[in-house]
Design an enzyme around this catalytic site. Structure first.
Site, mmCIF file in Angstrom:
data_model
loop_
_atom_site.group_PDB
_atom_site.id
_atom_site.type_symbol
_atom_site.label_atom_id
_atom_site.label_comp_id
_atom_site.label_asym_id
_atom_site.label_seq_id
_atom_site.Cartn_x
_atom_site.Cartn_y
_atom_site.Cartn_z
ATOM 1 N N HIS A 12 13.280 -3.783 -6.314
ATOM 2 C CA HIS A 12 13.770 -5.191 -5.844
ATOM 3 C C HIS A 12 13.013 -6.398 -6.587
ATOM 4 O O HIS A 12 12.938 -7.762 -5.957
ATOM 5 C CB HIS A 12 13.505 -5.405 -4.143
ATOM 6 C CG HIS A 12 11.932 -5.355 -3.787
ATOM 7 N ND1 HIS A 12 11.282 -4.832 -2.755
ATOM 8 C CD2 HIS A 12 10.915 -5.675 -4.683
ATOM 9 C CE1 HIS A 12 10.171 -5.047 -2.867
ATOM 10 N NE2 HIS A 12 9.798 -5.519 -3.748
ATOM 11 N N HIS A 59 7.662 -10.286 1.654
ATOM 12 C CA HIS A 59 6.385 -10.636 0.887
ATOM 13 C C HIS A 59 5.614 -11.724 1.351
ATOM 14 O O HIS A 59 5.769 -12.870 0.693
ATOM 15 C CB HIS A 59 6.739 -10.899 -0.614
ATOM 16 C CG HIS A 59 7.420 -9.681 -1.206
ATOM 17 N ND1 HIS A 59 8.740 -9.026 -0.721
ATOM 18 C CD2 HIS A 59 7.056 -8.508 -1.955
ATOM 19 C CE1 HIS A 59 9.295 -7.839 -1.574
ATOM 20 N NE2 HIS A 59 7.836 -7.555 -2.182
ATOM 21 N N HIS A 193 4.297 -0.227 -10.019
ATOM 22 C CA HIS A 193 3.906 -1.348 -10.520
ATOM 23 C C HIS A 193 2.439 -1.625 -9.586
ATOM 24 O O HIS A 193 2.371 -1.518 -8.642
ATOM 25 C CB HIS A 193 4.965 -2.359 -10.295
ATOM 26 C CG HIS A 193 5.368 -2.794 -8.875
ATOM 27 N ND1 HIS A 193 6.034 -1.824 -7.949
ATOM 28 C CD2 HIS A 193 5.733 -4.014 -8.206
ATOM 29 C CE1 HIS A 193 6.414 -2.355 -6.981
ATOM 30 N NE2 HIS A 193 6.290 -3.585 -7.053
ATOM 31 N N GLU A 240 5.310 0.806 -2.218
ATOM 32 C CA GLU A 240 6.386 0.236 -1.498
ATOM 33 C C GLU A 240 7.336 1.364 -1.282
ATOM 34 O O GLU A 240 8.405 1.343 -0.620
ATOM 35 C CB GLU A 240 7.022 -0.663 -2.438
ATOM 36 C CG GLU A 240 6.330 -2.211 -2.293
ATOM 37 C CD GLU A 240 7.160 -3.189 -3.175
ATOM 38 O OE1 GLU A 240 6.799 -4.480 -3.077
ATOM 39 O OE2 GLU A 240 7.878 -2.965 -4.307
HETATM 40 C C1 DHB Z 1 7.237 -7.794 -8.989
HETATM 41 C C2 DHB Z 1 7.448 -6.816 -8.293
HETATM 42 C C3 DHB Z 1 7.615 -6.786 -6.826
HETATM 43 O O1 DHB Z 1 7.950 -5.776 -6.066
HETATM 44 C C4 DHB Z 1 7.514 -7.946 -6.096
HETATM 45 O O2 DHB Z 1 7.695 -7.971 -4.934
HETATM 46 C C5 DHB Z 1 7.156 -9.057 -6.734
HETATM 47 C C6 DHB Z 1 6.987 -9.185 -8.157
HETATM 48 C C7 DHB Z 1 7.178 -7.923 -10.394
HETATM 49 O O3 DHB Z 1 7.434 -6.833 -10.996
HETATM 50 O O4 DHB Z 1 7.237 -9.199 -10.934
HETATM 51 FE FE FE Z 2 7.680 -6.055 -3.829
#
Ligand code: DHB
Ligand code: FE
Length: 285
Positions: A12, A59, A193, A240
């Site tokens: 997302h 978030h 990530h 996540e």
């Molecule tokens: C990013 C990824 C995310 O899941 C998020 O909530 C905010 C930023 C990113 O990769 O920039």
């Molecule tokens: Fe996220």
């Protein structure tokens, strides 16, 4: 009776929403990412659901450190895209399904999962980016959406096993709804990530692809993964992925091993901002 016919899994990343909204999808950086969703957009048109049950995370938009629901079901008639700092995304408002959402809340709480009932909520990129990826840029989203928010931002976050079990309870809830509805369940967020700290920018292709294999063939093994493995292997925000397990737990092969699911689409792409993008479409065959 309502039934779940398919599940969709997708990352997302907020920058994906910005790329769509600013008309950058054909730029060299973004083109390969959006190409991976061309099949999905056509599939959505060919297999239009009556309702999407969309498992996502907030978030710090609707909720803050003031209040941290572990699992929250959106029962409102509509959900407005939030302003996350750059103005609300120019996407349609999300129409809910209060009656089915209330039924699911009732059933799932009676099956011993404590949900927070949310009668008013704005939705952030966790919900709107998956809709954009799967539906493009329509004037209205193709069907009502029930947002289901999971806390994966502030520890303690729920285990993958609990999410997987919750998915099974959601399937039972849907199947005990009187109206004949075709429901899709989506699990969103991930894949690897990490947005902060010394390991910011971490991506783990090997682990992600092994996870996709297991999500298809052995989701119970994914469910047994402890938090520390997500954090070590997929980065702090990789956790996540527990949200994918709610959708996976709702598929028919989990309830009945004599039945199976079929993979309609699989896609993986790095990079999108700081995140590895993973995507699956599974159908109950
Ligand atoms: C990013 C990824 C995310 O899941 C998020 O909530 C905010 C930023 C990113 O990769 O920039
Ligand atoms: Fe996220």
């Amino acid at each position: 009776m309502a039934r779940i016919t398919a599940s969709v899994y997708t990352s997302h990343v907020p920058a994906i929403g910005a790329a769509i909204d600013l008309g950058k999808t054909q730029e060299p950086y973004w083109q390969p990412l959006f190409k991976g969703y061309e099949f999905s957009k056509q599939w959505m048109k060919d297999n239009k659901p009556d309702v999407i049950f969309l498992v996502c995370n907030d978030h710090a938009t609707a909720f803050s450190l003031d209040m941290i629901p572990t699992f929250a079901i959106g029962t409102a008639a509509e959900f407005i895209p939030a302003d996350e700092g750059f103005g609300p995304r120019p996407v349609p408002k999300v129409i809910g399904h209060p009656d089915l959402a209330s039924h699911i809340a009732h059933s799932v709480i009676q099956q011993d999962f404590d949900l927070t009932i949310v009668n008013k909520m704005e939705v952030d990129h966790g919900l709107t980016v998956p809709l954009s990826l799967m539906c493009g840029e329509p004037d209205a989203w193709p069907c009502p959406v029930i947002p289901f928010a999971v806390n994966v931002v502030q520890y303690p976050v729920p285990s993958g096993q609990r999410c997987f079990n919750l998915g099974q309870a959601i399937r039972k809830a849907v199947e005990s709804y009187d109206e004949d509805l075709n429901v899709h369940i989506w699990g969103t967020g991930g894949m690897s990530h990490q947005l902060q700290g010394a390991r910011a920018g971490l991506i783990n292709r090997e682990w992600d692809n092994a996870w996709l294999d297991k999500m298809i063939a052995d989701p119970a093994a994914c469910a047994a993964t402890p938090h520390i493995d997500y954090v070590r292997e997929a980065g702090s925000e990789g956790v996540e992925l527990v949200m994918w397990l709610i959708a996976r737990g709702a598929m028919q092969d989990v309830a009945d091993s004599a039945r199976s699911v079929s993979v309609r689409h699989r896609f993986y792409h790095v990079p999108a901002s700081n995140t590895a993008v993973g995507h699956l479409i599974l159908e109950n065959s």
